[in-house]
Design an enzyme around this catalytic site. Structure first.
Site, PDB file in Angstrom:
ATOM      1  N   GLN A   1       0.843  -1.203   0.000  1.00  0.00           N
ATOM      2  CA  GLN A   1       0.000   0.000   0.000  1.00  0.00           C
ATOM      3  C   GLN A   1       0.880   1.254   0.000  1.00  0.00           C
ATOM      4  O   GLN A   1       0.593   2.240  -0.670  1.00  0.00           O
ATOM      5  CB  GLN A   1      -0.919  -0.022   1.235  1.00  0.00           C
ATOM      6  CG  GLN A   1      -1.893  -1.202   1.218  1.00  0.00           C
ATOM      7  CD  GLN A   1      -2.555  -1.478   2.564  1.00  0.00           C
ATOM      8  OE1 GLN A   1      -2.121  -0.999   3.603  1.00  0.00           O
ATOM      9  NE2 GLN A   1      -3.614  -2.272   2.539  1.00  0.00           N
TER      10      GLN A   1
ATOM     11  N   ARG B   1       2.532   2.593  -3.279  1.00  0.00           N
ATOM     12  CA  ARG B   1       1.672   3.260  -4.253  1.00  0.00           C
ATOM     13  C   ARG B   1       1.920   4.770  -4.262  1.00  0.00           C
ATOM     14  O   ARG B   1       1.551   5.447  -5.215  1.00  0.00           O
ATOM     15  CB  ARG B   1       0.187   2.976  -3.955  1.00  0.00           C
ATOM     16  CG  ARG B   1      -0.226   1.510  -4.087  1.00  0.00           C
ATOM     17  CD  ARG B   1       0.010   0.992  -5.498  1.00  0.00           C
ATOM     18  NE  ARG B   1      -0.492   1.895  -6.519  1.00  0.00           N
ATOM     19  CZ  ARG B   1      -1.751   1.979  -6.905  1.00  0.00           C
ATOM     20  NH1 ARG B   1      -2.645   1.177  -6.384  1.00  0.00           N
ATOM     21  NH2 ARG B   1      -2.119   2.830  -7.833  1.00  0.00           N
ATOM     22  N   HIS B   2       2.534   5.301  -3.215  1.00  0.00           N
ATOM     23  CA  HIS B   2       2.848   6.731  -3.157  1.00  0.00           C
ATOM     24  C   HIS B   2       4.087   6.973  -4.012  1.00  0.00           C
ATOM     25  O   HIS B   2       5.200   6.682  -3.603  1.00  0.00           O
ATOM     26  CB  HIS B   2       3.062   7.163  -1.706  1.00  0.00           C
ATOM     27  CG  HIS B   2       1.811   7.080  -0.891  1.00  0.00           C
ATOM     28  ND1 HIS B   2       1.064   8.176  -0.551  1.00  0.00           N
ATOM     29  CD2 HIS B   2       1.137   6.016  -0.394  1.00  0.00           C
ATOM     30  CE1 HIS B   2       0.002   7.802   0.143  1.00  0.00           C
ATOM     31  NE2 HIS B   2       0.017   6.489   0.255  1.00  0.00           N
TER      32      HIS B   2
ATOM     33  N   GLU C   1      14.632  -0.865  -1.224  1.00  0.00           N
ATOM     34  CA  GLU C   1      14.108  -1.929  -0.378  1.00  0.00           C
ATOM     35  C   GLU C   1      15.069  -3.102  -0.345  1.00  0.00           C
ATOM     36  O   GLU C   1      15.773  -3.370  -1.318  1.00  0.00           O
ATOM     37  CB  GLU C   1      12.757  -2.392  -0.953  1.00  0.00           C
ATOM     38  CG  GLU C   1      12.002  -3.340  -0.035  1.00  0.00           C
ATOM     39  CD  GLU C   1      10.714  -3.860  -0.657  1.00  0.00           C
ATOM     40  OE1 GLU C   1      10.408  -3.481  -1.800  1.00  0.00           O
ATOM     41  OE2 GLU C   1      10.027  -4.655   0.011  1.00  0.00           O
TER      42      GLU C   1
ATOM     43  N   SER D   1      16.375  -6.731  -0.781  1.00  0.00           N
ATOM     44  CA  SER D   1      16.082  -7.671  -1.860  1.00  0.00           C
ATOM     45  C   SER D   1      16.113  -9.091  -1.326  1.00  0.00           C
ATOM     46  O   SER D   1      17.149  -9.549  -0.834  1.00  0.00           O
ATOM     47  CB  SER D   1      17.120  -7.516  -2.973  1.00  0.00           C
ATOM     48  OG  SER D   1      17.046  -8.623  -3.848  1.00  0.00           O
TER      49      SER D   1
ATOM     50  N   ARG E   1      15.873 -11.502  -3.248  1.00  0.00           N
ATOM     51  CA  ARG E   1      16.615 -12.290  -4.226  1.00  0.00           C
ATOM     52  C   ARG E   1      18.054 -12.429  -3.725  1.00  0.00           C
ATOM     53  O   ARG E   1      18.712 -13.420  -4.004  1.00  0.00           O
ATOM     54  CB  ARG E   1      16.641 -11.588  -5.590  1.00  0.00           C
ATOM     55  CG  ARG E   1      15.254 -11.349  -6.186  1.00  0.00           C
ATOM     56  CD  ARG E   1      15.358 -10.593  -7.504  1.00  0.00           C
ATOM     57  NE  ARG E   1      16.015 -11.402  -8.525  1.00  0.00           N
ATOM     58  CZ  ARG E   1      16.553 -10.910  -9.635  1.00  0.00           C
ATOM     59  NH1 ARG E   1      16.542  -9.601  -9.855  1.00  0.00           N
ATOM     60  NH2 ARG E   1      17.124 -11.703 -10.507  1.00  0.00           N
TER      61      ARG E   1
ATOM     62  N   ARG F   1      11.410 -17.825  -2.053  1.00  0.00           N
ATOM     63  CA  ARG F   1      10.626 -16.828  -1.315  1.00  0.00           C
ATOM     64  C   ARG F   1       9.172 -16.754  -1.780  1.00  0.00           C
ATOM     65  O   ARG F   1       8.352 -16.122  -1.135  1.00  0.00           O
ATOM     66  CB  ARG F   1      11.283 -15.451  -1.418  1.00  0.00           C
ATOM     67  CG  ARG F   1      11.530 -14.943  -2.817  1.00  0.00           C
ATOM     68  CD  ARG F   1      10.462 -14.053  -3.393  1.00  0.00           C
ATOM     69  NE  ARG F   1      10.884 -13.521  -4.679  1.00  0.00           N
ATOM     70  CZ  ARG F   1      11.202 -12.253  -4.888  1.00  0.00           C
ATOM     71  NH1 ARG F   1      11.115 -11.392  -3.927  1.00  0.00           N
ATOM     72  NH2 ARG F   1      11.583 -11.862  -6.089  1.00  0.00           N
TER      73      ARG F   1
ATOM     74  N   ASN G   1       9.269  14.308   0.472  1.00  0.00           N
ATOM     75  CA  ASN G   1       9.164  15.712   0.845  1.00  0.00           C
ATOM     76  C   ASN G   1       7.910  15.934   1.694  1.00  0.00           C
ATOM     77  O   ASN G   1       7.029  15.071   1.770  1.00  0.00           O
ATOM     78  CB  ASN G   1       9.224  16.627  -0.384  1.00  0.00           C
ATOM     79  CG  ASN G   1       8.044  16.470  -1.309  1.00  0.00           C
ATOM     80  OD1 ASN G   1       6.901  16.395  -0.879  1.00  0.00           O
ATOM     81  ND2 ASN G   1       8.323  16.415  -2.606  1.00  0.00           N
TER      82      ASN G   1
ATOM     83  N   ARG H   1      -3.258   7.548   5.020  1.00  0.00           N
ATOM     84  CA  ARG H   1      -2.931   6.292   5.694  1.00  0.00           C
ATOM     85  C   ARG H   1      -3.181   6.312   7.199  1.00  0.00           C
ATOM     86  O   ARG H   1      -3.287   5.241   7.804  1.00  0.00           O
ATOM     87  CB  ARG H   1      -1.479   5.909   5.400  1.00  0.00           C
ATOM     88  CG  ARG H   1      -1.155   5.778   3.911  1.00  0.00           C
ATOM     89  CD  ARG H   1      -2.075   4.819   3.165  1.00  0.00           C
ATOM     90  NE  ARG H   1      -1.773   4.781   1.733  1.00  0.00           N
ATOM     91  CZ  ARG H   1      -2.408   4.007   0.867  1.00  0.00           C
ATOM     92  NH1 ARG H   1      -3.409   3.220   1.244  1.00  0.00           N
ATOM     93  NH2 ARG H   1      -2.082   4.036  -0.409  1.00  0.00           N
TER      94      ARG H   1
END
Lengths: 247, 247, 247, 247
Positions: C82, C85-86, C93, C95, C97, C162, C178, C189
């Protein structure tokens, strides 16, 4: 007639215009994008129209990004400068490094006085010597174009010669914008706090928007518009009451 | 001295400047953002510098969005118009609806001729009558300011009177930009295909960028810069060979 | 203590957090960016605070883009989905992998029932068998981690193994945003229509925002917040009346 | 058949797809937007095609923002998470707070081994016990869905019950993207460094892109693609030599 010239054009100011070049999605595109969230399909026009109203009322704005309009615009540079501050859109503008400038300058019909209270505003109906203002303005603008032409004739690069030209020169650009960003443009630029000249472009956009996405425009009037504009206020007042819509 | 005036300022053109107002992150901010992807921490300066080089070489650009620079800029309107096309940045500009214009116009040192091959370009060293060009240009610009002042004195709104002013008028703005977007600005605007005047701003930005984010700047020279600029080419040529870096 | 650990951290949910890593500008950065429009400088704290309130009241939002905050965040995947989405923010983030997953899953304190009226909502206090739900949930999540580990031990690529892990797995990311975009995040939110879990992150952000940009936060409460949140409503009710501010 | 179902759909993975829903502009839209810069009109197909090639070769990318494609996509959550990092596009996704999940999980045909050199990669052809992996994976995923259904049956809110579901669950979304951003997506996601599963979506996008904007796609292959992908490399190798194009 080419398909292009059949598209609606709205004249703005003395030599400007906005012309709808293309569009995608329309009201239905908003509905379809919203319905994917709920795993459902359209249940008819009434239900779709209500959905659009619901989305705007609750500021669910992403579905409006799936419908786009593309415009060919002609506006004075000082208007374009305000316009291009809207970053969520695509722009391609005529280059005066490449193309020689023609005699296309904005000549106002009526000069407005400085607003005494609002330092950023102007007032119609001020007691100004319109004729004298027209005369000195025209003389200066004509002189600028003449100087430009002489500098070009002397071999000066176009990109330098154009530095002498005033910001009432008309420029042209393509503008592709989604309905969400367009609503924001109309909200800010058709409002009475915007400069009168860009208000006219805001109103032209509102007109084409209403024609091409009537449900979204109506919902925008009800839930998104908080500005001050006589024409838009009248449209809004003429809307059927919400209960009628809800039925 | 106020802290503000201690910040580095680079003069550009005859009356312009770019001044670094604030910054966040720097080279270390890029490293920290990248390391979160790998669940690791910094392993010393050498390793961090190599990481930055690796990121740019492989176009992993998001870590560069976590370091920002804020500038106070002063540039002619025709330069600002090119600048504001960069949409991934924050802008706040002086309003000539609110503020009266002063005598701040860009006067070029040297007029350039029209490039015959590149329709969008100019050529230094063309055989132009510099003195005559200076004279007619200055006369026209002076006349514009004089007309502006008269119109203001007659009570005309600032937002209308400014329409007579040419695009060599200086404007001022705050510009907050992340390192990714700044690299794109330098790549496009310090390049020889950009208009000479904005090239000077591109070079000023490159100078402050190099001072404040030296590792990122070096990696940008190696992997991100594909343009044409004498000074930057010299900097690049002076870099130690990559094997030396790898050690 | 390293400077990093001295930065304020807010714990969220059972194993999550938001930690302020860095910031630029603060309230003063908003004021400075706004003042460039008017060619003026700060006239003291009172006047600056009023300016911020004025800007938000009239939706002049660009000055708030010149002040930024950088956070290190830890949240379950379904919350991060969620969050991401901003779009007007920078993200990096961890990973999965690259990095092997650890035993970091969100275990709710209390299960909520399906809201009958709001198809997208939940209700606290529903008569659910909490113990049984905890048991079956934990068993399934434990099994997922066990399967993951076995698949890794058998040589399976992390990026494939995963796929068996549920969306209550915690992820980590850097988030640079910002103040304009942050206000939008909090508005959407921390509101009661958002899922309870992301509301907690919205509230944590509000807390750090209030600490670091108190004038902007107060103005946001007065003019920008239209949501539904008990704690924020209480803060808002406790604000001094506007007349007191105006003095 | 409704117009919708006549639109091209490309199946991806075992249960996914990308379906072109709508488009605007196409190759011609790029040409028209570019030509506004030069104050000119189209001079025929040959000249238009060359213009597109020129634009991409010189990284003049804004004209490609005036042509858009809208897709309906179905992809596993772990793929969607990578996808949604592309911020210059519009998204509307199915809500599992609102809609109950069905039995739609990605089951790989072949398990890949961990790449020893590239910590973020995987290797086909590793000597893995495929049958055993399939068995344990399927058992765990089936158990997750069963637990989910039980929790729902017990009255748990959908938004909470879904926390037990693994990231191989399929999700659906609308994606509206301009050609510039789409090229970036294909460049990053059809590349061999991306996870194999999203590569398949990158290739599906490339296929629809080629069908709908063939000139832009060809120019992208020549000038924009720097990745590693067998199929795309073959397409590229099969292009006529540039001299032939120039004639």
């Amino acid at each position: 007639m080419s398909p292009e010239t059949t598209q609606p054009t709205v004249k703005v100011l003395d030599k400007g215009f906005v012309r709808l070049v293309d569009m995608m999605g329309g009201d239905q595109g908003v509905v379809d994008a919203a319905r994917v969230s709920y795993g459902g399909r359209s249940k008819g026009a009434d239900s779709d129209k209500k959905l659009i109203s619901y989305l705007l009322k609750h500021s669910h704005l992403t579905p409006f990004e799936h419908s786009l309009l593309k415009f060919h615009c002609r506006a004075p540079i000082f208007v374009a400068r305000q316009w291009f501050r809207h970053r969520f859109a695509a722009y391609n503008e005529i280059s005066f490094r490449y193309t020689e400038v023609k005699d296309d300058f904005y000549m106002p019909e009526k000069w407005r006085g400085q607003d005494k209270k609002n330092k950023q505003g102007s007032m119609a109906g001020a007691d100004l010597d319109q004729e004298m203002l027209n005369g000195m303005f025209k003389k200066q603008v004509d002189g600028a174009l003449e100087t430009y032409k002489k500098m070009i004739a002397m071999g000066t690069a176009r990109e330098m010669a154009r530095m002498v030209l005033p910001v009432n020169l008309y420029t042209e650009f393509y503008w592709t914008v989604n309905a969400r960003s367009l609503m924001n443009f109309v909200a800010l630029r058709a409002d009475a706090h915007a400069q009168w000249e860009i208000q006219k472009y805001g109103e032209a956009m509102a007109k084409l928007f209403r024609e091409k996405m009537p449900w979204t425009y109506e919902a925008f009037l009800r839930h998104g518009w908080r500005g001050d504009n006589e024409g838009i206020a009248a449209e809004r007042a003429a809307l059927p009451p919400l209960e009628a819509v809800a039925k």
